[in-house]
Write an enzyme that holds these catalytic residues in place. Structure first.
Site, short mmCIF file in Angstrom:
data_model
loop_
_atom_site.label_atom_id
_atom_site.label_comp_id
_atom_site.label_asym_id
_atom_site.label_seq_id
_atom_site.Cartn_x
_atom_site.Cartn_y
_atom_site.Cartn_z
N ARG A 1 0.82 -1.22 0.00
CA ARG A 1 0.00 0.00 0.00
C ARG A 1 0.86 1.26 0.00
O ARG A 1 0.62 2.19 -0.75
CB ARG A 1 -0.88 0.05 1.24
CG ARG A 1 -1.87 -1.06 1.37
CD ARG A 1 -2.66 -0.84 2.64
NE ARG A 1 -3.48 -1.97 2.97
CZ ARG A 1 -3.08 -2.97 3.77
NH1 ARG A 1 -1.88 -2.96 4.31
NH2 ARG A 1 -3.89 -3.98 4.01
N ILE A 2 1.87 1.29 0.89
CA ILE A 2 2.66 2.53 1.01
C ILE A 2 3.56 2.72 -0.21
O ILE A 2 3.65 3.82 -0.76
CB ILE A 2 3.46 2.53 2.34
CG1 ILE A 2 2.50 2.45 3.53
CG2 ILE A 2 4.34 3.79 2.45
CD1 ILE A 2 3.15 2.30 4.90
N SER B 1 10.62 2.49 6.61
CA SER B 1 10.01 1.19 6.97
C SER B 1 10.48 0.75 8.34
O SER B 1 9.88 1.16 9.36
CB SER B 1 10.30 0.15 5.89
OG SER B 1 11.68 -0.11 5.79
N ARG B 2 11.55 -0.01 8.41
CA ARG B 2 12.12 -0.40 9.71
C ARG B 2 13.64 -0.34 9.59
O ARG B 2 14.22 -0.75 8.57
CB ARG B 2 11.69 -1.82 10.09
CG ARG B 2 10.24 -1.93 10.54
CD ARG B 2 9.95 -1.17 11.84
NE ARG B 2 8.57 -1.33 12.30
CZ ARG B 2 7.59 -0.47 12.03
NH1 ARG B 2 7.81 0.61 11.31
NH2 ARG B 2 6.38 -0.68 12.52
N GLU C 1 16.74 1.48 17.12
CA GLU C 1 15.77 2.48 17.57
C GLU C 1 15.38 2.30 19.04
O GLU C 1 15.16 1.16 19.45
CB GLU C 1 14.52 2.31 16.69
CG GLU C 1 13.70 3.55 16.63
CD GLU C 1 12.65 3.47 15.52
OE1 GLU C 1 13.00 3.12 14.38
OE2 GLU C 1 11.50 3.76 15.82
N HIS D 1 10.97 8.74 13.75
CA HIS D 1 9.90 7.78 13.40
C HIS D 1 8.51 8.44 13.43
O HIS D 1 7.67 8.09 14.25
CB HIS D 1 9.95 6.55 14.34
CG HIS D 1 9.29 5.34 13.74
ND1 HIS D 1 9.65 4.06 14.04
CD2 HIS D 1 8.26 5.24 12.85
CE1 HIS D 1 8.88 3.21 13.37
NE2 HIS D 1 8.03 3.91 12.64
N GLY E 1 6.54 8.71 10.56
CA GLY E 1 5.88 8.40 9.28
C GLY E 1 4.37 8.63 9.30
O GLY E 1 3.81 9.19 8.37
C1 DGY Z 1 3.85 1.83 11.58
O1 DGY Z 1 2.67 2.03 11.87
O2 DGY Z 1 4.32 0.69 11.52
C2 DGY Z 1 4.68 3.02 11.25
O3 DGY Z 1 6.02 2.71 11.29
C3 DGY Z 1 4.31 4.17 12.16
O4 DGY Z 1 4.86 5.35 11.70
#
Ligand code: DGY
Length: 328
Positions: free
Chosen positions: A154-155, A235-236, A264, A282, A284
């Site tokens: 989706r992203i 993402s991560r 993190e 973080h 996003g």
């Molecule tokens: C998530 O929801 O996994 C995102 O990293 C939040 O910003």
């Protein structure tokens, strides 16, 4: 009355909806909890709304009586899914709702790094701007450049849609290739990961953190990226070898934009000293509307579960599961 632990206060009024039906304990965490802190928070709880930094490991889970974990995030790599599933603990997330916010932030990072926005801001504030110059703060133009999207869910798709009006070429990689009509509407060409890294001017990561993606962008792959290219990660952190990235940022890459980190919330000291990286905490999904909607979703999953229904946002690994611990 069932007890619900909410491990941090959430924006908006969604959690109030739980108060009539459940005994709610909201904790005011201001930093990530470690396992023993989290255990105290989860003591006696039947359900929990948790954050992506809460370590719901096997060690923690086996000491709780949780029936449902409603994770306030789309990612759920903080939870031992295998163990939770074995114990019949339902796990839900908040997909869809944060797609646009995260794609917006990804684009903000692309533009910030490419056009040296943060560096220029610091330069201006320090009184270094002495007049317009043809070569002042030269950056990377987006038009005609190739954007490589790793993880076209989706992203990733929402990032592709934003890149089209900027005149970028889009290449992508994904475990399962998109159908042709979708590729056509996103103007996206499928490549293998290694091909993508070689041809992209900007690489952006949108894959979840799993055993397969941990360390996916290691030293060799980082140095196989085009010279002068840019890496973006919303993402991560553990998808990227951060130390190798720091080395590459000195000699090989134009820059990087990071919203997430390998350890993190600890940010690599070397990154902190570099001018060609933009570092975010973080954020996003941190649009107010988005975060309020995420809270609504997290709450509705708890309500559905304790009303005896399958929660609507059960994670894909548990789809089809109908028998949960203690559910009536
Ligand atoms: C998530 O929801 O996994 C995102 O990293 C939040 O910003």
């Amino acid at each position: 009355m069932k007890k619900i632990a909410v491990t941090a206060s959430l924006p908006g009024g969604a959690v109030d909806k739980l108060k009539e039906k459940f005994c709610i304990k909201t904790f005011k965490q201001k930093k990530c909890l470690n396992e023993s802190e989290l255990l105290k928070v989860l003591k006696d709880a039947d359900g929990a709304i948790t954050l992506l930094g809460d370590p719901l490991t096997k060690n923690v889970l086996e000491k709780t009586k949780l029936q449902i974990i409603s994770n306030y995030a789309v990612g759920y790599n903080n939870i031992d899914i295998g163990f939770a599933t074995e114990k019949g603990i339902a796990v839900t997330n908040t997909p869809d709702v944060l797609t646009d916010a995260t794609a917006d932030l990804t684009f903000a990072l692309i533009l910030s790094v490419a056009r040296r926005i943060v560096e220029s801001d610091h330069f201006t504030r320090k009184g270094k701007f002495k007049g317009w110059l043809p070569e002042l703060m030269l950056g990377v133009d987006l038009r005609g450049k190739t954007l490589g999207i790793i993880g076209m869910g989706r992203i990733g798709k929402a990032v592709a849609r934003r890149a089209i009006p900027f005149g970028m070429k889009i290449v992508y990689t994904k475990r399962k290739r998109l159908i042709e009509s979708e590729e056509n509407s996103l103007k996206a060409t499928f490549l293998t990961l290694d091909e993508l890294l070689k041809v992209s001017d900007i690489v952006t990561l949108h894959c979840p953190l799993t055993k397969d993606t941990e360390g996916l962008i290691g030293r060799e792959r980082i140095f196989s990226m085009k010279k002068g290219s840019i890496l973006i990660n919303t993402s991560r952190g553990k998808v990227v070898d951060e130390d190798a990235l720091c080395d590459a940022l000195k000699t090989h890459l134009f820059g990087a934009g990071l919203d997430v980190y390998e350890k993190e919330p600890i940010v690599n000291n070397r990154l902190l000293k570099m001018k060609n990286v933009v570092l975010l905490p973080h954020i996003g999904s941190a649009g107010r509307d988005t975060r309020e909607e995420m809270a609504e979703i997290a709450v509705s999953n708890i309500i559905a579960f304790f009303e005896g229904r399958v929660p609507p946002d059960l994670i894909p690994e548990q789809k089809g599961m109908t028998l949960f611990r203690g559910q009536k």
